[in-house]
Structure formats: C-alpha cells, structure tokens
Write an enzyme that holds these catalytic residues in place. Structure first.
Site, PDB file in Angstrom:
ATOM      1  N   ALA A  64      -1.879   3.030   5.069  1.00  0.00           N
ATOM      2  CA  ALA A  64      -3.062   3.743   4.577  1.00  0.00           C
ATOM      3  C   ALA A  64      -3.283   3.480   3.102  1.00  0.00           C
ATOM      4  O   ALA A  64      -2.353   3.179   2.354  1.00  0.00           O
ATOM      5  CB  ALA A  64      -2.889   5.245   4.810  1.00  0.00           C
ATOM      6  N   GLY A 108       0.032   3.178   9.007  1.00  0.00           N
ATOM      7  CA  GLY A 108      -1.074   3.136   9.946  1.00  0.00           C
ATOM      8  C   GLY A 108      -1.258   1.777  10.590  1.00  0.00           C
ATOM      9  O   GLY A 108      -1.722   1.684  11.724  1.00  0.00           O
ATOM     10  N   GLU A 111       1.057   1.740  13.394  1.00  0.00           N
ATOM     11  CA  GLU A 111       0.539   2.622  14.438  1.00  0.00           C
ATOM     12  C   GLU A 111      -0.597   1.968  15.218  1.00  0.00           C
ATOM     13  O   GLU A 111      -0.693   2.127  16.442  1.00  0.00           O
ATOM     14  CB  GLU A 111       0.093   3.943  13.819  1.00  0.00           C
ATOM     15  CG  GLU A 111       1.266   4.780  13.332  1.00  0.00           C
ATOM     16  CD  GLU A 111       0.840   6.060  12.643  1.00  0.00           C
ATOM     17  OE1 GLU A 111       1.180   7.133  13.140  1.00  0.00           O
ATOM     18  OE2 GLU A 111       0.161   5.956  11.593  1.00  0.00           O
ATOM     19  N   GLU A 131       6.002   6.906   5.999  1.00  0.00           N
ATOM     20  CA  GLU A 131       5.333   8.130   5.545  1.00  0.00           C
ATOM     21  C   GLU A 131       6.294   9.149   4.949  1.00  0.00           C
ATOM     22  O   GLU A 131       5.931   9.908   4.050  1.00  0.00           O
ATOM     23  CB  GLU A 131       4.552   8.755   6.706  1.00  0.00           C
ATOM     24  CG  GLU A 131       3.293   7.996   7.110  1.00  0.00           C
ATOM     25  CD  GLU A 131       3.552   6.830   8.052  1.00  0.00           C
ATOM     26  OE1 GLU A 131       2.596   6.176   8.474  1.00  0.00           O
ATOM     27  OE2 GLU A 131       4.749   6.551   8.360  1.00  0.00           O
TER      28      GLU A 131
END
Length: 257
Positions: A64, A108, A111, A131
C-alpha cells in the site's frame, strides 16, 4: 492518471498490468479501483476467457501507499468497504485469474496475488505481509488466505514477523504453482492462461467454483457441491462438444462454450 494497462489477445487471454513503476507499483485507492473495474469489465466480456494480472518493470506491487494510508480514517475506509476496494471483488470474478509475479509482492500486492486462482512467479519474486511493522495487520484477506494455503502456524509466523520469503519457499508453502526464470513470469503465465483458455469457459468456471468452495467447507459439503456442479454440466453444450470431439477423434472447439 491511468495506473492500469490492459491488453487482450486473440486467444481470449486478457492481460492486466499494474503500472506505477515510480512507486514500485505501490497501491493507492485510484489504482485499486481501476484494477478492479478493469477486471470486472473483462469478466463480462464474452471474448475474455482467462485473466492474467502482472506488474510493470520488474515488480508486481510493493504494498500500500503508506502516505495515503496515513491520511485515511477508520470511518472513511469503513464507508468505502462495499465499493471497488472490497477485498472480495477480485476473488469473486467468474473467470480464472493467473498472477505473474516478478520482484516485490508486498502487503496488498501479496494479497492481490493470493486473490488469484494460480500464481506463477519468477526466481526474482519476493513475497511479504509486513503490516505488523507499521502497527497493523493485513486488511485485504492476507491472514485468511495465507492460513488456508499454508496452515495456521506458518501464517502466524509470516504475519507476526512480517519477514520476506522468496520463490522457493512460496513453492514449498503451496502459494505458487510454477517458478519461471527471471524476467519470464509473464511469458509462462500467459502460456498457462492460453492453455486454460483453450478449454471450455463454462467448465473452467465450474472448476473454479468447486475448488474455491473446497477452501471454505468440509470434505463432505465439498463433495456434495462438486457432485451438484457435475450434474449441472451434463446437459451443457460444453460437454456435448467435448464428448463429440473425443468420439470423432478431433480437437474440441470450445470457442463459444
């Protein structure tokens, strides 16, 4: 500004490229929204049979955009959860998705790869769910999908440490299906996608539904679901073409099936 490039080949493979190389393809809201909307449009296009998702210039997606994340409030993100940023949007696409991973697939980005149905990576690929290092946890399915694939204890270790792991470990964990030479992940993924695209689109979608259901159910429930889909397929044009081609000793023509 456009962050997504899209290309469709004649064989029904739609390649979607995350293109923000100045930030190593880091994800911001505009990029994710464009990625999801592009995939959704392709998923409704009868000419598209398989998606390939990749990143530009040697990276898949480096997580991110932290600067944007810092500006967000929990309330604002909560209001957006049912829009394009819905972490179920990519996974709910009907047609198979192949990820082609080079370089970084962090946060992300990792993911998004895990949302795909098959992951092809190169020897340069590095995965990470970091994270924990910025005081939070994966928020787009990372803890859930990694646990389903690699098991509770490995998922715990990777999410609690935020450490990086490479292609070989990803293969050992069952995350990736194929490791390509450096720089060739997209080529190998496209070849795989073209092979899948040569099959029945109808049958491929049933396979995807059945395998995904297995992740979320007991073996007993999964067997019943698979059986129901199998019987559903028995009256299909797809099966008629496939069996006719077998009897006639020719290649099936699944172009519209």
């Amino acid at each position: 500004m456009n962050y997504i490039e899209s290309d469709m080949s004649e064989n029904g493979v739609a390649t979607v490229t995350i293109n923000r190389p100045s930030k190593k393809n880091a994800l911001n809201k505009a990029l994710i929204e464009e990625l999801v909307s592009t995939l959704q449009v392709h998923d409704q296009n009868e000419k598209v049979r398989v998606h390939v998702v990749t990143g530009s210039q040697g990276n898949f997606a480096a997580g991110a955009d932290i600067n944007e994340l810092m500006d967000e409030t929990a309330q604002a993100l909560q209001l957006e959860k049912n829009e394009a940023l819905d972490r179920r949007a990519i996974a709910s696409l009907k047609k198979p998705i192949v990820a082609a991973v080079e370089g970084a697939a962090f946060g992300g980005g990792c993911e998004i790869a895990l949302m795909c149905d098959i992951i092809v990576c190169s020897t340069t690929a590095t995965f990470c769910l970091p994270e924990i290092n910025v005081g939070t946890l994966p928020g787009a399915g990372g803890t859930q999908r990694l646990c389903q694939i690699a098991g509770k204890y490995k998922a715990m270790e990777l999410c609690l440490t935020g450490r990086k792991f490479g292609a070989e470990e990803a293969m050992d964990l069952g995350i990736v299906s194929t490791i390509a030479d450096a720089g060739h992940a997209l080529e190998v993924a496209t070849e795989l996608a073209a092979l899948i695209a040569s099959k029945s689109t109808y049958a491929a979608q049933l396979v995807k539904k059945s395998v995904n259901f297995a992740h979320l159910s007991s073996i007993a429930a999964g067997l019943e679901y698979e059986e129901a889909l199998f019987y559903q397929s028995l009256g299909s044009d797809s099966l008629r073409e496939g069996t006719s081609a077998f009897i006639e000793r020719r290649s099936p023509n699944f172009s519209n099936l």
